[in-house]
Every structure is written in structure tokens, then in C-alpha cells.
Write a protein that holds these residues in place. Sequence first.
Motif, PDB file in Angstrom:
ATOM      1  N   ILE A 169       0.846  -1.195   0.000  1.00 47.77           N
ATOM      2  CA  ILE A 169       0.000   0.000   0.000  1.00 47.77           C
ATOM      3  C   ILE A 169       0.881   1.245   0.000  1.00 47.77           C
ATOM      4  N   ASP A 170       0.664   2.134  -0.969  1.00 48.47           N
ATOM      5  CA  ASP A 170       1.304   3.442  -0.997  1.00 48.47           C
ATOM      6  C   ASP A 170       0.228   4.493  -0.712  1.00 48.47           C
ATOM      7  N   SER A 171       0.593   5.540   0.012  1.00 45.86           N
ATOM      8  CA  SER A 171      -0.396   6.568   0.338  1.00 45.86           C
ATOM      9  C   SER A 171       0.239   7.942   0.263  1.00 45.86           C
ATOM     10  N   SER A 172      -0.616   8.946   0.105  1.00 41.76           N
ATOM     11  CA  SER A 172      -0.145  10.331   0.066  1.00 41.76           C
ATOM     12  C   SER A 172      -1.277  11.252   0.491  1.00 41.76           C
ATOM     13  N   ILE A 173      -0.911  12.476   0.832  1.00 44.17           N
ATOM     14  CA  ILE A 173      -1.873  13.511   1.192  1.00 44.17           C
ATOM     15  C   ILE A 173      -1.951  14.481   0.023  1.00 44.17           C
ATOM     16  N   GLU A 174      -3.123  14.563  -0.601  1.00 44.15           N
ATOM     17  CA  GLU A 174      -3.288  15.414  -1.774  1.00 44.15           C
ATOM     18  C   GLU A 174      -4.546  16.260  -1.627  1.00 44.15           C
ATOM     19  N   LYS A 175      -4.404  17.548  -1.898  1.00 42.36           N
ATOM     20  CA  LYS A 175      -5.556  18.438  -1.911  1.00 42.36           C
ATOM     21  C   LYS A 175      -6.002  18.611  -3.341  1.00 42.36           C
ATOM     22  N   GLN A 176      -7.279  18.321  -3.608  1.00 42.25           N
ATOM     23  CA  GLN A 176      -7.768  18.316  -4.981  1.00 42.25           C
ATOM     24  C   GLN A 176      -9.054  19.101  -5.089  1.00 42.25           C
ATOM     25  N   ALA A 177      -9.364  19.511  -6.308  1.00 42.17           N
ATOM     26  CA  ALA A 177     -10.601  20.253  -6.564  1.00 42.17           C
ATOM     27  C   ALA A 177     -11.792  19.351  -6.358  1.00 42.17           C
ATOM     28  N   ALA A 178     -12.918  19.946  -6.006  1.00 45.39           N
ATOM     29  CA  ALA A 178     -14.122  19.169  -5.710  1.00 45.39           C
ATOM     30  C   ALA A 178     -14.677  18.475  -6.934  1.00 45.39           C
TER      31      ALA A 178
END
Length: 245
Positions: A117-126
Motif C-alpha cells: 500500500i502506498d499513500s499520500s496527502i493530496e488536496k484536490q478540486a471538488a
Amino acid sequence: MGILDNVERGLEKLVRSAFTTGSRSQVQPLEIATALRKELDNRSLVLSQGRTLAPNVFTARLSDSDFELAQQWGSALAEELCDVVIAHVNSQQYSLQGPVRVSFEHDPELKAGVFEIDSSIEKQAATRRPAGPAAPAAPRSQPTRYQPVLEIDGRRYSIHSGSIILGRSSEADIPVDDTGVSRRHLEIRMEDGRIYAVDLGSTNGSFVNGQRVHGQAELTDGSMITMGRSRLTFRMVPTQDGGQR
């Protein structure tokens, strides 16, 4: 029965109908669900007292045979796993920077039954849709549009106006039968292409992804709204031009 129970039951169905028909050495969906919870706990970041930021984008790297099975189930399996993540985020009161996405990736170096499992924190458009393992691209001749909806107790409500009121009152646009919900509890408001959850001075408060709403909070695809004992999921559902959902 809560959302987590429903999610686990859905995953068990996938186990019985998809993965258990093959070799015992194949990866089981419940194993991926457990690994996602561990990844959330291990990779979460404590920002301040009462605020912990968790990953929202996950990739499960699978062997040849396991990846083929995941592709067969496509977005159905990915959406179940997204619900696992959202349920755990709410139970642990984690915060998210963007919508939850779970996808699958082929890793030829892995053996059957082994996954990472790879994970990341990403802020994305709705308006960006969560990626599924086998989601087809929209034809260029039919550009994809998105319809905001609320999912409550298995029912889906489309948001067509600029303001939707939720509450225990029968006069609310979306009545919520919950004694922990105020008569006029929450407003879903659209402004300048963005969508917000606005608490209307409710007695017990409103929460988005485990964080109490003070004034208003922006909603993104996959946001979980909690009112009293009720949980709602905000989704951006893709529709084709001329189509309604």
C-alpha cells in the motif's frame, strides 16, 4: 447498524464472489481493507491538539493474478475500500485534505497473495472524480459533467438549487429522522462553483470528515458529513451532456 458494518458486509460479499473462487494465495479484499486502516494510523500526522491529518490517496500494488481480479471488479471494489477509509477517518477523528481515492497498480515483482500500500496527502478540486481501478475515460465527443449529490441511508439526493436545508423538520428540503438533529440543522450551499456545508446553529453541531463545522466547511468528493447519529456522504457524480441522474 452503522456505515462500517455495511462496508464490511459489502467487502465480505466481494470476498465470497470474487477472490474466494481462486487460490488461497490470492489477496483478499478484507486484507486490503485492514492494510488501509493500518496505513491511515501509521502515516497520520499530528498537527495540533485535536487535529490529525491522514492520507487520502491510496494505491494498492498487486501481483499479476491479483491485479487481474481487481480489474474485473473495477470501481465497485475501489468504492467499497473508499468507504472503509472514510469510516476509519471518522472513527479516529482524522482530518483529510481532499477526497478519498483508492486505485490499483500492477507490480510484476510481487508474488500472488502479496501486496503493498502506498499513500499520500493530496488536496484536490471538488470536481475531480476519485480514480477507480478500471474507470473508463469519457469519450471526447461527450464531455463529462458532474452532479453534486448527497447519499443518506442508501438513498441519493441530487443538489440542483443553490441552497438545500437539512433537518428534522418536515419542511426541510431533505428531512432527517434523527432526534439528535435540529429542525433546521445544516445548509448545503453552492457559491462560485464551490459547495459548502453551513451549520445553522444546530444544538449538537455538524461535522465534516470528523471536524466540527464552525460557520461553514467546503465539501469535496467523498466528504463525510455527520449530524447527530446520521452520516451523509457528499459525491460528485459524473453525467454525460443531456443526461440526468
